[in-house]
Write a protein that holds these residues in place. Structure first.
Motif, PDB file in Angstrom:
ATOM      1  N   LEU A 163       0.845  -1.186   0.000  1.00 11.16           N
ATOM      2  CA  LEU A 163       0.000   0.000   0.000  1.00 11.16           C
ATOM      3  C   LEU A 163       0.878   1.231   0.000  1.00 11.16           C
ATOM      4  O   LEU A 163       2.062   1.164   0.289  1.00 11.16           O
ATOM      5  CB  LEU A 163      -0.977  -0.005   1.183  1.00 11.16           C
ATOM      6  CG  LEU A 163      -0.435  -0.178   2.608  1.00 11.16           C
ATOM      7  CD1 LEU A 163       0.167   1.096   3.148  1.00 11.16           C
ATOM      8  CD2 LEU A 163      -1.558  -0.616   3.504  1.00 11.16           C
ATOM      9  N   ASP A 164       0.278   2.360  -0.329  1.00 11.28           N
ATOM     10  CA  ASP A 164       0.986   3.634  -0.338  1.00 11.28           C
ATOM     11  C   ASP A 164       0.764   4.299   1.022  1.00 11.28           C
ATOM     12  O   ASP A 164      -0.315   4.804   1.300  1.00 11.28           O
ATOM     13  CB  ASP A 164       0.459   4.517  -1.469  1.00 11.28           C
ATOM     14  CG  ASP A 164       1.181   5.855  -1.567  1.00 11.28           C
ATOM     15  OD1 ASP A 164       1.958   6.206  -0.647  1.00 11.28           O
ATOM     16  OD2 ASP A 164       0.946   6.568  -2.566  1.00 11.28           O
TER      17      ASP A 164
ATOM     18  N   GLN B  34      -0.625   7.904   1.175  1.00  9.74           N
ATOM     19  CA  GLN B  34      -2.035   8.120   0.820  1.00  9.74           C
ATOM     20  C   GLN B  34      -2.827   6.862   1.136  1.00  9.74           C
ATOM     21  O   GLN B  34      -3.527   6.316   0.290  1.00  9.74           O
ATOM     22  CB  GLN B  34      -2.159   8.464  -0.662  1.00  9.74           C
ATOM     23  CG  GLN B  34      -1.448   9.725  -1.039  1.00  9.74           C
ATOM     24  CD  GLN B  34      -1.534  10.003  -2.529  1.00  9.74           C
ATOM     25  OE1 GLN B  34      -1.872   9.158  -3.329  1.00  9.74           O
ATOM     26  NE2 GLN B  34      -1.218  11.231  -2.891  1.00  9.74           N
TER      27      GLN B  34
ATOM     28  N   SER C 206      -5.256   4.522  -1.240  1.00  7.68           N
ATOM     29  CA  SER C 206      -4.347   3.554  -1.856  1.00  7.68           C
ATOM     30  C   SER C 206      -5.012   2.194  -2.060  1.00  7.68           C
ATOM     31  O   SER C 206      -5.858   1.776  -1.264  1.00  7.68           O
ATOM     32  CB  SER C 206      -3.118   3.381  -0.955  1.00  7.68           C
ATOM     33  OG  SER C 206      -2.292   2.347  -1.399  1.00  7.68           O
TER      34      SER C 206
END
Length: 163
Positions: free
Chosen positions: A66-67, A70, A74
């Protein structure tokens, strides 16, 4: 910038966390360490190596991609499919700050038939915005919201610094 944990201290904390995981899951049908992208994945690999050295627990690893910058928008994906049925899933991240990242990292597992889900972190800052508490903690550290924790697992000189 001040050093909070040095290499030797980090290794000892990882060893202690691995023993705790083993003790609490000795009768589990399997343990899956799910490292959150970045340092969480590295910590998961270090815990896995330690667990393999001290136990015969059936053990698997997966990365939660995941980011982190964000996290609410994400996409959350696993590095590969895993069978979670009846097993212990341990989410792993380097630092627990507000709990936001962990909440979103749970998404791929919510519809699974997991035996239980736990959380392991190297550093718990305890700025909980979400009702998330780690089951395994290397180090508790009270900080202000303006301070930052930097975990470095590179090379042969692990460290945790407060900025």
């Amino acid at each position: 910038m001040s050093e909070v944990l040095n290499h030797e201290q980090i290794r000892k904390k990882i060893t202690r966390m691995a023993y705790e995981i083993y003790e609490r899951n000795i009768h589990s049908s399997g343990v899956i360490l799910a490292g959150i992208t970045g340092m969480g994945t590295t910590l998961s690999q270090l815990l896995s190596a330690e667990l393999k050295a001290i136990s015969t627990l059936p053990l698997e690893e997966v990365e939660i991609k995941l980011d982190k910058s964000q996290v609410s928008t994400s996409t959350v994906e696993l590095s590969h499919p895993v069978d979670l049925t009846g097993k212990t899933l341990i989410l792993v991240d380097d630092v627990l700050n507000t709990g936001r990242t962990v909440v979103f990292a749970m998404k791929p597992f919510l519809k699974s038939d997991i035996g239980k889900m736990e959380l392991a972190v190297l550093v718990n800052r305890a700025h909980g915005l979400f009702p998330i508490r780690p089951d395994y903690t290397g180090y508790e550290l009270s900080t202000t919201l303006n301070e930052h924790i930097k975990v470095d697992f590179s090379g042969d000189n692990f460290s945790v610094h407060l900025h």
